[in-house]
Scaffold this motif. Structure first.
Motif, PDB file in Angstrom:
ATOM      1  N   ARG A  17       0.804  -1.222   0.000  1.00  0.00           N
ATOM      2  CA  ARG A  17       0.000   0.000   0.000  1.00  0.00           C
ATOM      3  C   ARG A  17       0.837   1.272   0.000  1.00  0.00           C
ATOM      4  N   GLY A  21       1.197   4.210  -2.730  1.00  0.00           N
ATOM      5  CA  GLY A  21       1.001   5.634  -2.460  1.00  0.00           C
ATOM      6  C   GLY A  21       2.160   6.454  -2.956  1.00  0.00           C
ATOM      7  N   GLN A  24       2.104   6.819  -6.609  1.00  0.00           N
ATOM      8  CA  GLN A  24       1.127   7.816  -7.043  1.00  0.00           C
ATOM      9  C   GLN A  24       1.667   9.221  -6.846  1.00  0.00           C
ATOM     10  N   SER A  30      -2.731   7.382 -11.953  1.00  0.00           N
ATOM     11  CA  SER A  30      -3.642   7.124 -10.847  1.00  0.00           C
ATOM     12  C   SER A  30      -3.446   5.690 -10.369  1.00  0.00           C
ATOM     13  N   LYS A  31      -4.132   5.384  -9.276  1.00  0.00           N
ATOM     14  CA  LYS A  31      -3.939   4.069  -8.667  1.00  0.00           C
ATOM     15  C   LYS A  31      -4.294   2.948  -9.640  1.00  0.00           C
TER      16      LYS A  31
ATOM     17  N   LYS B 167      -4.835  12.895   0.908  1.00  0.00           N
ATOM     18  CA  LYS B 167      -5.124  11.496   0.620  1.00  0.00           C
ATOM     19  C   LYS B 167      -6.539  11.342   0.066  1.00  0.00           C
ATOM     20  N   ARG B 170      -6.702  12.478  -3.423  1.00  0.00           N
ATOM     21  CA  ARG B 170      -6.131  11.516  -4.353  1.00  0.00           C
ATOM     22  C   ARG B 170      -7.102  10.367  -4.595  1.00  0.00           C
ATOM     23  N   ASP B 171      -7.689   9.900  -3.491  1.00  0.00           N
ATOM     24  CA  ASP B 171      -8.653   8.811  -3.638  1.00  0.00           C
ATOM     25  C   ASP B 171      -9.828   9.238  -4.501  1.00  0.00           C
ATOM     26  N   ASN B 174      -8.872   9.208  -8.029  1.00  0.00           N
ATOM     27  CA  ASN B 174      -8.880   7.832  -8.521  1.00  0.00           C
ATOM     28  C   ASN B 174     -10.293   7.381  -8.822  1.00  0.00           C
ATOM     29  N   PHE B 175     -11.181   7.716  -7.892  1.00  0.00           N
ATOM     30  CA  PHE B 175     -12.573   7.323  -8.053  1.00  0.00           C
ATOM     31  C   PHE B 175     -13.157   7.957  -9.308  1.00  0.00           C
TER      32      PHE B 175
END
Lengths: 199, 862
Positions: A17, A21, A24, A30-31, B167, B170-171, B174-175
């Motif tokens: 993980r 991170g 990224q 992106s992830k 964070k 960033r999430d 991504n979403f």
């Protein structure tokens, strides 16, 4: 660095993980794109080595089988520029692969792109684009077919024109800052290296 | 590699050293500060222990360093005791530590900045990782030290929240990227056909998103409330199929023309009742209908303009700068998205031709004898196209007029009923290829050619659409005249029914007249809505059939019949189809215009359009991949697709006009639709304000609606626009001025170089006098020399890589260090610079046998 332990279970979380991170943070990806890149990368490896895809290197011949590189006239240069192999065989580790994808991604800044474009075009790796580099570049762009080659007079004219335009300090070569100056003003440049490989 | 690599590592080392030294510096200073604080805390009794090892270590170091520090401070203290009071002493300490804190903060900020911009550095991943980790450790370690007392906790909390926020962002990103549909599909098309074809699909996707929102608005706020809470079918004349039509109302042929049950459904304007509120929610349906109609346009305008503004912001490079034609061709012509060998071959060919063309252009730019012919051809092409446009406009007007006579006759055939749609679709199908053929006369660059083509098809479609609208407007006016007659009949029928039933039996209330038997007005709004829906549906069908026949069946034919045919079908006449970008984009744009125009009178139209876009995304993707070939002249999409957006905006505006006209100036039908019984549709707003809001709101509204206020407001807006326009013009001028300045500078520099390469002997003598006598050294390596000579004999000055060559001369550094006389030449016209090199050129650089004897390698120039 990257613990490719299959024990992590989930197919998607082969990259730890925190490392994910960090990737990224350090790339323009992106992830999902990183995970997809991981998948694509490990598919290039033979089955028994897929477990620890992060620490193995993929040979150049395998990298070039990617459909996106297959048609690219600069495929060898791209491999060469992004590879960190000590033996100079242009093999790529996963991190090199990510570096490459990041630079080619849509969201990468034109500064990074032009920097790497310069290095890709710099065929003899001497830090400037001289006449030989430009000649090779034209040959790459016009393809392999005999009928599409430019004649030597045309080539001479073309390279002279390019140097007239871009070689600001008139030393007969184009250096990085001149290259970036020219390229940054092009309306096409930002698009010319948009990404496709991932996603 | 490895100069580059070396450089970067050097730079890296440098920065690391720098960082390390800064860090040391910081630690020393921090040590002092800590010591000061510790001293203070020691009085209270030694407090907290270091939270982690690192800090302990650093404290140990500090203790070592404190000894020195203490001595120093003791001295200071002594001094201060002598002169300054203790209070000032303590305040001094305070400020000292604050200063350090500020510095620390700055450093932490720097590190953070480094972390956030690390991805912009062209470093290897390994290096980036290590630097990142180091920076993160640093930030983590010293972030806690910032702030003091109460502020410390707050600061830590703030930092934590900031981290969480990053964070989360960033999430969320991504979403968001995960939510974008068809990304893979589009990338696949992109890799096969280059970015210009893909830009169409991206545009289609954007359009789909916009339509989805409109669909949500209309369905959520109009159709669903009406279906759930409004009066059911059959309760009112407007919600019932008339008696005469009932027998055929369910036939497919009738439904296909959107008559029968479909006409009397919630999909069309006429179905809605003019009841002010419906259901137990007291939902103001007429009001909602009106507001949704407005907000469809409002939202669309907002979205289009916002995305235009964003595109405009992104396109920083100004493409009108034609100083670098060749370089751009060289460095940016490859489309890195191409992943298909066939496309790549086409691309190679097109690059070669463009190189050749531009070389020829460059050679013949001065003596272009074909200019008259080309001009003539271009004028001819435009004349032909204008003829086509006029012809198609007249044809449509003729057909629509004829259809009005047909509609009055009974028993007309299928063709007569659908003549307008058929003719419009045929025109839309055959005119663009015709235009393309004509455009071949003009011989533009494909990208410019595409724009012309788009503009022409746009004019065609627009002309057709507006002719259609004009004819429709005639129709509406006729219907309005008819309505007056029907209104009286209806009135009398109802009255007569009432009287007759009352006359028969006065005690029993008369049975209400069946809603199917009530005479109806023509309800022009529904007619208009039906026209638009039919046009949309026929457009969809024609598009799909064209794709199926023109692309797929053609491809199959070419592919399979090729084995037994007398010539090569794939290379010869029919061959495979190319993807028609301009036609598809415009089809999409006009379809959208139709939706915007029609959605007020046919709320269900947006639903049809959403389905259309959804299917055409899959269908066209499939068709492109299966049966099209890449363009022969593959070219990249230009960076911003503001051109498409401009078209959309224009169409949006043009489709707003007729709708606004009908709303503002035509009376609504008396017996159908949510606004029946009102003089004008917008009366619904006034009604709501008067009945649902307190009195003062109505008053305010009446003041605001007063022309005395509106006209000044409009004036003010016009003035603001004028002012902003003037400001932007001024900026543009300033920009142009700066650009000119830069160009001047560049030219000057060029001239300087050229002049320097060819300076006359006088100048050289002068320079010889100026240079110190370091001329005894041996001539430089011949290999280097040869290289330089081959490159047009220009000097190596200003290049860092060979800087050491010139180290002996004071002239060697930089471009700015020229002697004054050269300035004179620099400002001379270019012709001198262009002509001048010849006398100077033959002199090899640094050659001892030059015209000026004894020049050594200390010379910066010939």
């Amino acid at each position: 660095t990257c613990g490719g332990s299959g024990a992590m279970g989930g197919s998607a979380s082969l990259i730890p993980r925190d490392l994910l991170g960090e990737y990224q943070e350090l790339t323009f990806l992106s992830k999902q794109e990183i995970l997809l890149a991981y998948k694509r990368f490990s598919e290039l490896l033979p089955k028994e080595e897929r477990e620890n895809a992060c620490s193995t290197r993929v040979p150049k011949s395998q990298i070039l089988t990617l459909p996106e590189l297959r048609a690219n006239p600069f495929q060898h240069r791209i491999c060469h520029v992004f590879s960190t192999s000590e033996t100079r065989d242009d093999s790529m580790s996963f991190e090199d692969f990510l570096d490459m994808l990041s630079v080619f991604s849509d969201s990468a800044t034109s500064d990074v792109k032009s920097h790497y474009a310069f290095r890709i075009f710099d065929f003899d790796d001497d830090g400037t684009l001289d006449r030989k580099d430009l000649e090779q570049l034209v040959n790459c762009l016009t393809g392999q077919g005999e009928e599409s080659r430019l004649s030597s007079a045309e080539m001479e004219q073309l390279i002279q024109n390019i140097l007239d335009e871009s070689d600001i300090d008139k030393d007969g070569t184009i250096n990085l800052s001149e290259f970036q100056h020219v390229v940054s003003r092009s309306p096409d440049f930002a698009r010319c290296a948009a990404h496709q490989r991932v996603a | 590699e490895d100069k580059e690599e070396d450089e970067s590592t050097e730079e890296d080392n440098g920065s690391q050293q720098n960082r390390a030294s800064r860090r040391k510096n910081y630690q020393r200073r921090n040590g002092d500060g800590k010591k000061a604080r510790e001293e203070r805390s020691q009085k209270k009794g030694r407090g907290k222990t270091a939270p982690n090892k690192d800090q302990k270590e650093s404290e140990n170091k500090e203790k070592k360093t404190t000894k020195r520090g203490k001595e120093g401070e003791n001295k200071q203290k002594k001094d201060r005791k002598n002169s300054i009071s203790s209070s000032s002493n303590s305040s001094d300490e305070e400020s000292l530590s604050e200063e350090e804190l500020a510095m620390l903060k700055e450093q932490v900020e720097q590190k953070k900045k480094l972390i956030s911009t690390m991805r912009n550095k062209p470093w290897r991943m390994v290096k980036k990782l290590s630097v990142l980790r180091e920076a993160q450790d640093f930030v983590e370690k010293f972030e806690g030290a910032l702030g003091k007392g109460k502020g410390k906790k707050l600061y830590a909390y703030k930092m934590m929240m900031a981290k969480k926020w990053v964070k989360f962002k960033r999430d969320f990103e991504n979403f968001k990227t995960q939510c974008i549909p068809w990304e893979m599909k589009i990338k696949e098309v992109e890799s096969h056909f280059g970015s210009s074809v893909a830009s169409y699909f991206i545009f289609l996707r954007w359009m789909y998103g916009v339509n989805l929102v409109l669909f949500g608005l209309i369905f959520g706020l109009v159709i669903i409330p009406e279906v759930l809470m409004g009066m059911p079918y059959g309760s009112l004349p407007r919600k019932t199929v008339p008696r005469a039509e009932q027998a055929t109302a369910m036939d497919f042929s009738v439904l296909w023309d959107f008559e029968g049950y479909i006409k009397y459904s919630a999909l069309f304007y006429g179905y809605y009742n003019n009841q002010r509120t419906i259901g137990w929610l007291k939902y103001r349906l007429p009001m909602a209908y009106f507001m949704v109609g407005i907000s469809v346009f409002g939202y669309s305008l907002m979205v289009v303009i916002r995305s235009m503004a964003r595109n405009a912001n992104e396109s920083t490079g100004d493409g009108d700068d034609d100083n670098f034609i060749f370089s751009w061709k060289m460095f940016t012509s490859w489309d890195y998205l191409i992943g298909n060998p066939e496309t790549a071959d086409n691309k190679f060919a097109s690059i070669t031709t463009s190189f050749k063309e531009s070389i020829v252009d460059e050679q013949e730019s001065n003596k272009d004898e074909n200019i008259h012919l080309r001009r003539f051809l271009r004028v001819l092409a435009n004349v032909l196209i204008i003829c086509c446009l006029c012809g198609s406009g007249y044809l449509i007007y003729f057909v629509v007029k004829r259809s009005q006579t047909f509609s009055k006759m009974q028993n007309v055939g299928w063709y007569e009923r659908n003549e307008v749609e058929i003719v419009m679709s045929l025109l839309g199908m055959f005119c663009p290829p015709l235009f393309e053929t004509i455009a071949a006369l003009e011989n533009y660059h494909p990208r410019i050619g595409l724009k012309w083509q788009l503009g022409r098809i746009f004019a065609l479609f627009l002309g057709n659409l507006y002719t259609f609208l004009l004819a429709l407007m005639d129709d509406v006016n006729e219907k309005l005249a008819e309505e007056d007659v029907v209104k009286n009949i209806t009135h009398w029928t109802l009255l007569g029914h009432h009287n007759s039933s009352a006359g028969n039996d006065s005690t029993v209330t008369p049975p209400p007249l069946d809603p199917a038997d009530v005479p109806r007005g023509p309800c022009w709004e529904t007619t208009v809505g039906i026209e638009f829906v039919r046009l949309t549906v026929s457009d969809i069908l024609v598009t799909y059939i064209t794709i199926l026949v023109g692309d797929f069946i053609r491809a199959c034919f070419v592919r399979f019949v090729n084995y037994c045919w007398c010539w090569d079908l794939e290379a010869g006449f029919p061959s495979y189809a190319e993807f028609d970008i301009s036609g598809n984009v415009l089809g999409l744009v006009f379809n959208q215009g139709m939706i915007w125009m029609g959605s007020f009178y046919a709320p269900g139209l947006v639903g049809i359009n959403v389905l259309r876009l959804l299917t055409s995304m899959y269908f066209q993707c499939w068709a492109v991949m299966s049966s099209n070939v890449p363009h022969a002249r593959v070219f990249k999409a230009s960076k911003s697709n503001n051109f498409y957006m401009g078209l959309v905006l224009l169409i949006l505006f043009l489709s707003l006009l007729p709708v606004a006209y009908t709303i503002m100036s035509l009376p609504p039908s008396f017996d159908c639709g949510p606004f029946s019984g009102k003089k004008r549709m917008y009366d619904v707003i006034q009604e709501t304000i008067e009945l649902d809001f307190p009195l003062f709101v109505a008053k305010i509204f009446s003041y605001v609606a007063n022309p005395g206020l509106i006209i000044p407001a409009i004036l003010l807006m016009v003035l603001t626009i004028y002012y902003l326009n003037a400001v932007s013009k001024a900026y543009q001028r300033a920009n142009a001025e700066l650009k000119k300045k830069m160009q001047m500078q560049r030219e000057e520099e060029k001239n300087k170089r050229n002049n320097k390469a060819s300076t006359n002997p006088m100048l050289q003598d002068l320079e010889d006098l100026l240079t110190p006598s370091t001329k005894t050294e041996s001539p430089p390596k011949q290999a280097e020399d040869k290289k330089m000579e081959s490159q047009n004999g220009t000097g190596p000055a200003g290049k860092p890589g060979r800087g050491e060559f010139l180290a002996g001369s004071p002239m060697a550094r930089g471009r700015g260090a020229f002697t004054p006389p050269s300035q004179v030449f620099a400002t001379q016209p270019r012709t001198l610079g262009a002509r001048a090199p010849h006398p100077g050129q033959p002199r090899p650089w640094g050659h001892p046998l030059g015209p000026v004897p004894g020049r050594g390698r200390g010379q910066p120039c010939y």
